[in-house]
Design a protein around this motif. Structure first.
Motif, PDB file in Angstrom:
ATOM      1  N   PRO A 199       0.817  -1.225   0.000  1.00 25.81           N
ATOM      2  CA  PRO A 199       0.000   0.000   0.000  1.00 25.81           C
ATOM      3  C   PRO A 199       0.844   1.265   0.000  1.00 25.81           C
ATOM      4  CG  PRO A 199      -0.599  -1.453   1.853  1.00 25.81           C
ATOM      5  CD  PRO A 199       0.594  -2.067   1.189  1.00 25.81           C
ATOM      6  N   PHE A 200       2.085   1.149   0.443  1.00 26.65           N
ATOM      7  CA  PHE A 200       2.928   2.332   0.561  1.00 26.65           C
ATOM      8  C   PHE A 200       4.036   2.353  -0.505  1.00 26.65           C
ATOM      9  CE2 PHE A 200       0.802   1.790   4.635  1.00 26.65           C
ATOM     10  CZ  PHE A 200       0.213   3.045   4.745  1.00 26.65           C
ATOM     11  N   GLU A 201       3.861   1.555  -1.523  1.00 27.24           N
ATOM     12  CA  GLU A 201       4.739   1.638  -2.702  1.00 27.24           C
ATOM     13  C   GLU A 201       3.826   1.912  -3.909  1.00 27.24           C
ATOM     14  OE1 GLU A 201       7.206   2.600  -4.812  1.00 27.24           O
ATOM     15  OE2 GLU A 201       8.094   2.033  -2.876  1.00 27.24           O
ATOM     16  N   PRO A 202       3.530   3.207  -4.137  1.00 30.40           N
ATOM     17  CA  PRO A 202       2.549   3.559  -5.170  1.00 30.40           C
ATOM     18  C   PRO A 202       3.001   3.101  -6.553  1.00 30.40           C
ATOM     19  CG  PRO A 202       3.773   5.501  -4.451  1.00 30.40           C
ATOM     20  CD  PRO A 202       4.121   4.398  -3.496  1.00 30.40           C
ATOM     21  N   LYS A 203       2.034   2.803  -7.389  1.00 32.93           N
ATOM     22  CA  LYS A 203       2.369   2.419  -8.757  1.00 32.93           C
ATOM     23  C   LYS A 203       1.224   2.822  -9.674  1.00 32.93           C
ATOM     24  CE  LYS A 203       0.454  -2.195  -8.269  1.00 32.93           C
ATOM     25  NZ  LYS A 203       0.701  -3.484  -7.708  1.00 32.93           N
ATOM     26  N   ILE A 204       1.535   2.905 -10.965  1.00 34.81           N
ATOM     27  CA  ILE A 204       0.507   3.189 -11.966  1.00 34.81           C
ATOM     28  C   ILE A 204       0.008   1.858 -12.510  1.00 34.81           C
ATOM     29  CG2 ILE A 204       0.017   4.291 -14.189  1.00 34.81           C
ATOM     30  CD1 ILE A 204       0.838   6.393 -12.287  1.00 34.81           C
ATOM     31  N   ALA A 205      -1.302   1.655 -12.488  1.00 36.45           N
ATOM     32  CA  ALA A 205      -1.880   0.442 -13.070  1.00 36.45           C
ATOM     33  C   ALA A 205      -2.689   0.849 -14.290  1.00 36.45           C
ATOM     34  CB  ALA A 205      -2.766  -0.265 -12.052  1.00 36.45           C
ATOM     35  N   THR A 206      -2.599   0.031 -15.333  1.00 32.31           N
ATOM     36  CA  THR A 206      -3.389   0.296 -16.537  1.00 32.31           C
ATOM     37  C   THR A 206      -4.551  -0.688 -16.580  1.00 32.31           C
ATOM     38  OG1 THR A 206      -1.385   0.989 -17.666  1.00 32.31           O
ATOM     39  CG2 THR A 206      -3.305   0.518 -19.047  1.00 32.31           C
ATOM     40  N   LEU A 207      -5.759  -0.166 -16.736  1.00 34.10           N
ATOM     41  CA  LEU A 207      -6.954  -1.009 -16.744  1.00 34.10           C
ATOM     42  C   LEU A 207      -7.205  -1.549 -18.147  1.00 34.10           C
ATOM     43  CD1 LEU A 207      -9.287   1.035 -14.405  1.00 34.10           C
ATOM     44  CD2 LEU A 207      -7.531  -0.653 -13.870  1.00 34.10           C
ATOM     45  N   PRO A 208      -8.060  -2.568 -18.237  1.00 36.59           N
ATOM     46  CA  PRO A 208      -8.356  -3.158 -19.561  1.00 36.59           C
ATOM     47  C   PRO A 208      -8.822  -2.108 -20.581  1.00 36.59           C
ATOM     48  CG  PRO A 208      -9.271  -4.517 -17.813  1.00 36.59           C
ATOM     49  CD  PRO A 208      -8.713  -3.294 -17.149  1.00 36.59           C
ATOM     50  N   ASP A 209      -9.516  -1.062 -20.123  1.00 38.65           N
ATOM     51  CA  ASP A 209      -9.989  -0.055 -21.081  1.00 38.65           C
ATOM     52  C   ASP A 209      -8.905   0.966 -21.427  1.00 38.65           C
ATOM     53  OD1 ASP A 209      -9.739   1.606 -18.919  1.00 38.65           O
ATOM     54  OD2 ASP A 209     -11.859   2.138 -18.786  1.00 38.65           O
TER      55      ASP A 209
END
Lengths: 458, 458
Positions: free
Chosen positions: A103-113
């Motif tokens: 939770p404290f290592e932020p990241k960018i996630a790309t969603l299926p859309d």
């Protein structure tokens, strides 16, 4: 090219750096409710203070009896003076096992859309949100050498843990905090395309109760039936708090709660709102509260009582046949219109005491009180903010109600005598306070641009 | 000097060594309910097996799908064949902070009145108690070179965690376990001067329930009132389980529960029992269960339902305004006379399901079932044991009821067709299952001597 256009272009060009700064603050475990994180919470305050100083604010970390407050001022410009409030503390991250990552290592996630989101505790509430405002200031400063209007920024460190020290701070620092209007970025958009200004919030009365009986845990074989069981006593009290129609049974609870004014009902009816979609998003289908009320009424204009936590006896793996000496619950009331949190706290304590059988006693701990709050949207600052948001998003910003409580809004209104413009870019599926909290990358980007426009408009 | 006199003298002379052996087993964290202690639980079984082998038993550690069982036989003698049952596992020690010392580092404490007690988890339940029997065997073997009667010892490792694997073991090992009578040392004296034989026990039906609603934890500001809250649903179910007179409301719950037979009522009336003292010892004063029943009736001859643990939502320090996705409770029913645990479990599940509002579902986990049990005390083995105990303590041993559940007693009665003599030397203030569990040094010493006399009498 106008200054505003240059500022917006700068925001776009500098966006990766803005993200990097947001990640830096999300990495800090500023969990205010847990004393184990006190040092990291302070470190987070220091980080924000230094960051604001880098933009040209005169910034300080001010001590309180609890976690510190960051207070930063830049009054070089003239014009509408704004007091911006945000909070740098976050909720605990548990249950950790339900997070997809740290939770404290932020990241960018790309969603299926193809859309992207920033994941981490505080990515939305409130680090992501408050940084939209800070980044807008930074861009103005970078492009024009100064801020367009006088701004004071106050960042609290105890919003998620009762905010016990904020009233005292506001009272003591009253003369430093004076402004024409306050702005808070801790609320949601209406939907992912429609910005919103929240014009009312429910109040809060939060309380923890402990029910004590025997002076030690007992074996339920030897004592079962003969000894008072605090779990049963607590369950009875909780069950009694609501009647079969979902109404709260505390005497006097609905004092000061009028039926929804027709004008508000009409305005809410115009919103494109689907109860099925709202509830369906979290796996539910039927409004659980007061019978005969819509979900918007239930969450924006009706008071409620929720047990946020309860525990008693053995709750580990396996089974332990114990009658516990104590059981406890964290209970919060959401308040509307003119409900008085102090009266409700007193009524609740009486309600509990009236239900204590022989050999049982109750202990109470207060966790924050705040009245509900509402603003007249005809005031110019609301109109200008609405226009700026509409310009950025290409869709008219909605005036909406809010079911949550932002006690500071009430305090600013009552203690500092200001209107509060609550504009935020969260989405209802941001999972704030839950595992996998996220903030849409678009919220962050267009949020910064929105504030840049608001500053220009004022 | 008779053999018995020599054996008693040997017990007195060897008492420090007996204590040392008890300390060795108390040091082992055989917490059966917590998988983290599986290896230590097995180590404890190995220790007991080796100890019994040292006394001349043919002893083995037998695997089960859970924790192992120690089975030890010495059938060199002729006479009444005894199957002794004990359990080497213990309850968890939490809350640790309420212990005066390490629960697994036993020590002798001297009280202000000069009496001494052995402190530690399992000091009484059941390591201290089972070792009284083992030490009696050891003394007979040391003095006479053999045991006076044929003895089989079975030590279980899952008594505190549901005992799921014992029935299968008893069924499979039936032919090895045949005996004239079973003996169990897991019960209390009537008071610290009066030994007792427990002639009835309540049965048990233990169940864990989970109430699920939304698919994630929710913010109670956004969703409060609109979203079903499992804490409220669970509290309502628990509250509904008892009526205002303390009766359990499950349909059919009191089927098979007669009023107390007059003979038993008369016998209990003759006991020197003070409700005020019994309850006062743990900080209570009023019987909490069914109205109009005495404490002895409530705990020995009436069924009950106790919530042994419940938890839902945020229960750490501070406050978290969450609506949890799930809440759970560990609930146990104590059964009497002919109540059927399987029928009661089914009735309970129906009761829960009937109280589930929209969007909620229940999950159930079974934790052990056992019928109540009672024996006719006119049988010679009960009379002989009573006489032996009376001889040792100088006071007539009482025949008493028991409120707890020892499911193995029912199993031995039903599966192996034996009477079970339950004689133990625990005291009501032994704090078993609680912090600072202890066993009176006198219980341990005279307990060993008592069994030595019982073995002689048989």
């Amino acid at each position: 090219m106008s200054d505003l256009e240059k500022v917006l272009a700068h925001i776009d060009a500098d966006f990766d750096n803005a993200l990097d700064r947001l990640f830096q603050t999300v990495r800090m475990k500023s969990i205010s409710t847990d004393p184990a994180y006190a040092a990291e919470t302070r470190a987070c305050a220091e980080w924000h203070s230094q960051d604001l100083a880098a933009i040209g604010f005169a910034s300080e970390v001010r001590d309180t009896p609890g976690h510190p407050i960051v207070l930063a001022k830049n009054h070089d410009a003239t014009g509408t003076k704004v007091l911006f409030y945000g909070h740098y503390d976050v909720q605990p991250a548990d249950p950790l096992e339900l997070w997809d990552g740290d939770p404290f290592e932020p990241k960018i996630a790309t969603l299926p859309d193809g859309s992207k989101e920033i994941r981490g505790r505080g990515a939305s509430d409130d680090k992501g949100q408050l940084m939209t405002f800070v980044e807008a200031c930074r861009a103005w400063k970078a492009v024009t050498g100064k801020l367009p209007i006088p701004i004071t920024i106050l960042l609290e460190g105890e919003e998620e843990s009762g905010g016990a020290n904020l009233p005292g701070f506001l009272e003591a620092a009253k003369s430093e905090l004076g402004a024409d209007v306050a702005m808070i970025c801790d609320t949601n958009m209406w939907d992912k395309e429609t910005p919103a200004i929240t014009t009312s919030l429910r109040g809060l009365c939060a309380e923890e109760i402990f029910i004590h009986a025997s002076d030690r845990d007992l074996h339920s074989g030897f004592y079962g039936s003969a000894a008072a069981n605090p779990n049963h006593v607590l369950a009875r009290i909780i069950a009694d708090l609501r009647d079969a129609d979902g109404r709260i049974t505390l005497p006097g609870f609905y004092d000061g709660v009028p039926d929804l004014p027709q004008s508000l009902r009409d305005s809410w009816d115009r919103l494109d709102f689907s109860e099925a979609a709202f509830l369906g998003e979290v796996g539910l289908s039927v409004p659980a509260g007061e019978k005969g009320r819509s979900v918007l009424e239930q969450t924006w204009s009706r008071p409620t009582c929720e047990v946020n936590g309860m525990v008693g006896g053995y709750t580990g793996d396996g089974f332990k046949t114990v009658i516990p000496a104590v059981a406890s619950a964290k209970i919060s009331f959401r308040l509307v219109f003119d409900q008085d949190p102090h009266k409700i706290r007193a009524a609740f304590r009486d309600f509990v005491k009236a239900r204590l059988p022989a050999d049982c006693r109750a202990e109470f701990t207060e966790f924050g009180s705040g009245r509900a709050v509402a603003f007249e949207v005809s005031a110019p600052v609301f109109q200008k903010t609405q226009q700026a948001l509409s310009d950025e998003w290409g869709k008219e910003a909605a005036f909406v109600g809010g079911g949550g409580s932002i006690p500071v809004t009430t305090m600013i209104k009552e203690m500092l005598g200001m209107d509060v413009v609550m504009a935020g870019f969260g989405l209802s599926d941001d999972r704030i306070h839950s595992p996998n909290e996220k903030y849409s990358l678009t919220s962050f980007h267009k949020g910064i641009r929105s504030w840049a426009r608001v500053l220009a408009a004022l």
